[in-house]
Write a protein that holds these residues in place. Structure first.
Motif, PDB file in Angstrom:
ATOM      1  N   UNK A 155       3.582  -9.579  -1.452  1.00  0.00           N
ATOM      2  CA  UNK A 155       2.540  -8.750  -0.848  1.00  0.00           C
ATOM      3  C   UNK A 155       1.225  -9.513  -0.741  1.00  0.00           C
ATOM      4  N   UNK A 156       0.886 -10.291  -1.777  1.00  0.00           N
ATOM      5  CA  UNK A 156      -0.348 -11.076  -1.736  1.00  0.00           C
ATOM      6  C   UNK A 156      -0.259 -12.197  -0.701  1.00  0.00           C
ATOM      7  N   UNK A 157       0.840 -12.943  -0.728  1.00  0.00           N
ATOM      8  CA  UNK A 157       0.984 -14.064   0.211  1.00  0.00           C
ATOM      9  C   UNK A 157       1.161 -13.567   1.649  1.00  0.00           C
ATOM     10  N   UNK A 158       2.005 -12.558   1.809  1.00  0.00           N
ATOM     11  CA  UNK A 158       2.208 -12.016   3.149  1.00  0.00           C
ATOM     12  C   UNK A 158       0.963 -11.362   3.703  1.00  0.00           C
ATOM     13  N   UNK A 159       0.180 -10.722   2.830  1.00  0.00           N
ATOM     14  CA  UNK A 159      -1.072 -10.116   3.286  1.00  0.00           C
ATOM     15  C   UNK A 159      -2.031 -11.155   3.843  1.00  0.00           C
ATOM     16  N   UNK A 160      -2.091 -12.303   3.184  1.00  0.00           N
ATOM     17  CA  UNK A 160      -2.948 -13.370   3.710  1.00  0.00           C
ATOM     18  C   UNK A 160      -2.432 -13.884   5.055  1.00  0.00           C
ATOM     19  N   UNK A 161      -1.118 -13.994   5.183  1.00  0.00           N
ATOM     20  CA  UNK A 161      -0.553 -14.439   6.459  1.00  0.00           C
ATOM     21  C   UNK A 161      -0.881 -13.453   7.578  1.00  0.00           C
ATOM     22  N   UNK A 162      -0.785 -12.157   7.288  1.00  0.00           N
ATOM     23  CA  UNK A 162      -1.094 -11.143   8.298  1.00  0.00           C
ATOM     24  C   UNK A 162      -2.509 -11.318   8.833  1.00  0.00           C
ATOM     25  N   UNK A 163      -3.445 -11.585   7.940  1.00  0.00           N
ATOM     26  CA  UNK A 163      -4.842 -11.696   8.369  1.00  0.00           C
ATOM     27  C   UNK A 163      -5.143 -13.044   9.022  1.00  0.00           C
TER      28      UNK A 163
ATOM     29  N   UNK B 192       3.716 -11.452  11.301  1.00  0.00           N
ATOM     30  CA  UNK B 192       3.573 -11.668   9.857  1.00  0.00           C
ATOM     31  C   UNK B 192       3.868 -10.395   9.079  1.00  0.00           C
ATOM     32  N   UNK B 193       3.456  -9.254   9.611  1.00  0.00           N
ATOM     33  CA  UNK B 193       3.754  -7.990   8.938  1.00  0.00           C
ATOM     34  C   UNK B 193       5.255  -7.738   8.890  1.00  0.00           C
ATOM     35  N   UNK B 194       5.948  -7.990  10.001  1.00  0.00           N
ATOM     36  CA  UNK B 194       7.386  -7.783  10.033  1.00  0.00           C
ATOM     37  C   UNK B 194       8.127  -8.683   9.055  1.00  0.00           C
ATOM     38  N   UNK B 195       7.763  -9.965   9.029  1.00  0.00           N
ATOM     39  CA  UNK B 195       8.426 -10.906   8.122  1.00  0.00           C
ATOM     40  C   UNK B 195       8.153 -10.523   6.671  1.00  0.00           C
ATOM     41  N   UNK B 196       6.908 -10.167   6.357  1.00  0.00           N
ATOM     42  CA  UNK B 196       6.565  -9.796   4.977  1.00  0.00           C
ATOM     43  C   UNK B 196       7.299  -8.532   4.554  1.00  0.00           C
TER      44      UNK B 196
ATOM     45  N   UNK C  92       3.855   0.428   2.278  1.00  0.00           N
ATOM     46  CA  UNK C  92       2.677   1.274   2.507  1.00  0.00           C
ATOM     47  C   UNK C  92       1.390   0.522   2.160  1.00  0.00           C
ATOM     48  N   UNK C  93       1.366  -0.124   0.992  1.00  0.00           N
ATOM     49  CA  UNK C  93       0.172  -0.866   0.571  1.00  0.00           C
ATOM     50  C   UNK C  93      -0.081  -2.044   1.506  1.00  0.00           C
ATOM     51  N   UNK C  94       0.988  -2.697   1.951  1.00  0.00           N
ATOM     52  CA  UNK C  94       0.847  -3.816   2.889  1.00  0.00           C
ATOM     53  C   UNK C  94       0.170  -3.364   4.184  1.00  0.00           C
ATOM     54  N   UNK C  95       0.537  -2.186   4.674  1.00  0.00           N
ATOM     55  CA  UNK C  95      -0.105  -1.660   5.883  1.00  0.00           C
ATOM     56  C   UNK C  95      -1.510  -1.175   5.590  1.00  0.00           C
ATOM     57  N   UNK C  96      -1.682  -0.520   4.461  1.00  0.00           N
ATOM     58  CA  UNK C  96      -2.948   0.104   4.084  1.00  0.00           C
ATOM     59  C   UNK C  96      -4.066  -0.916   3.912  1.00  0.00           C
ATOM     60  N   UNK C  97      -3.744  -2.091   3.367  1.00  0.00           N
ATOM     61  CA  UNK C  97      -4.810  -3.066   3.073  1.00  0.00           C
ATOM     62  C   UNK C  97      -4.818  -4.227   4.065  1.00  0.00           C
ATOM     63  N   UNK C  98      -3.910  -5.205   3.991  1.00  0.00           N
ATOM     64  CA  UNK C  98      -4.071  -6.361   4.881  1.00  0.00           C
ATOM     65  C   UNK C  98      -3.849  -6.059   6.361  1.00  0.00           C
ATOM     66  N   UNK C  99      -2.901  -5.161   6.686  1.00  0.00           N
ATOM     67  CA  UNK C  99      -2.680  -4.873   8.104  1.00  0.00           C
ATOM     68  C   UNK C  99      -3.897  -4.177   8.710  1.00  0.00           C
ATOM     69  N   UNK C 100      -4.432  -3.166   8.033  1.00  0.00           N
ATOM     70  CA  UNK C 100      -5.627  -2.504   8.548  1.00  0.00           C
ATOM     71  C   UNK C 100      -6.800  -3.477   8.630  1.00  0.00           C
ATOM     72  N   UNK C 101      -6.929  -4.353   7.613  1.00  0.00           N
ATOM     73  CA  UNK C 101      -8.019  -5.333   7.630  1.00  0.00           C
ATOM     74  C   UNK C 101      -7.886  -6.304   8.788  1.00  0.00           C
ATOM     75  N   UNK C 102      -6.655  -6.589   9.192  1.00  0.00           N
ATOM     76  CA  UNK C 102      -6.441  -7.519  10.304  1.00  0.00           C
ATOM     77  C   UNK C 102      -7.075  -7.007  11.594  1.00  0.00           C
TER      78      UNK C 102
END
Length: 296
Positions: A88-96, A110-114, A144-154
């Protein structure tokens, strides 16, 4: 952290932590001077970066989302929700960060792969010979957390990467401040009718009206003066931001109620954790990107 909705709704929120001796507290139980000082410092720092080093602001967003993800996953793991923190941490950075070279396509890819990695990590990371416990719950919460934080931030990063992105983010931030000030002022002075007392007892319809008034006025003025846009765009932006920010705040309140905690962290005096400061900003970033992209 389980089962029936009735159990969750009837669980009282934990009492607020006592303030430091001599500190003035708000109606929300916060150390008001500390909260104001931290909020002002963050706001000034963000404005300076947007004006003089907008690309550096991208790194600030990514770092803040990493901290917020760590805070939330820590609280979840404490509640025995075993979300896969590392992917989640590494994938979140990739998403952004992939928003920079490849835009929305990089974010979605990046979201799909993570998401796939989270599923596989939780499936196979429990040890050989035994089936994972609560696999469906843990992977669903992780996504849910992946979408809630890094995806929304993207979406905020996508806004920043536009030709006038630093100005758009500046307008976004001013609108959010107007919403906060209007909501707090009207709530303290006139708040008598709770919006959703089962989720957030302090939030009132009067505060919501104050947020709406201040945010729409701020959005119209900044859209005209900073973006040279149509005032109608400002009206749409102001209304959309208040709705998204209010719902974002309620969502985090319910998550904390489920986890029976007051704050996600303790990093920001008077505010709680990074995530406690971002709860309304993240869904608002999605809405503002949509308004800016379609109407400006």
């Amino acid at each position: 952290m389980q089962d029936s909705a009735a159990t969750r709704d009837e669980t009282p929120a934990p009492p607020p932590a006592p303030a430091a001796p001599g500190a003035k507290t708000s109606r929300a139980g916060r150390d008001l001077p500390a909260a104001l000082a931290v909020g002002l410092g963050l706001g000034v720092g963000c404005i300076l970066l947007l004006v003089f080093a907008p690309k550096v602001f991208l790194g600030v967003i990514a770092a803040a989302m990493a901290v917020a993800t760590w805070e939330v996953t820590k609280r979840l793991i404490e509640a025995d929700v075993l979300v896969p923190r590392i992917p989640m941490l590494l994938g979140g950075q990739a998403i952004m960060w992939l928003a920079w070279p490849w835009g929305p396509e990089g974010v979605v890819g990046a979201f799909g792969v993570t998401t796939v990695v989270i599923m596989v990590w939780r499936l196979l990371g429990h040890g050989a010979g035994t089936a994972p416990r609560n696999f469906l719950r843990d992977t669903a919460v992780g996504i849910f957390v992946l979408a809630w934080i890094p995806l929304f931030a993207a979406f905020g990063i996508l806004t920043l990467l536009a030709d006038d992105g630093n100005l758009r983010i500046l307008v976004f931030m001013i609108c959010v401040v107007c919403s906060d000030v209007g909501g707090y002022t009207a709530g303290v002075l006139f708040g008598k009718h709770p919006m959703v007392p089962a989720i957030s007892p302090k939030k009132s319809w009067e505060g919501f009206a104050g947020s709406l008034l201040f945010c729409v006025v701020g959005a119209v003025l900044t859209t005209i003066l900073i973006l040279d846009g149509d005032p109608a765009v400002g009206i749409v932006l102001g209304v959309a931001l208040v709705l998204a920010a209010t719902l974002g705040d309620l969502i985090e309140s319910q998550v904390k109620r489920d986890l029976q905690i007051k704050d996600m962290g303790t990093l920001l005096p008077g505010h709680g954790g990074i995530m406690d400061r971002l709860d309304s900003l993240l869904p608002a970033a999605v809405v503002s990107w949509l308004v800016f992209t379609t109407l400006l």
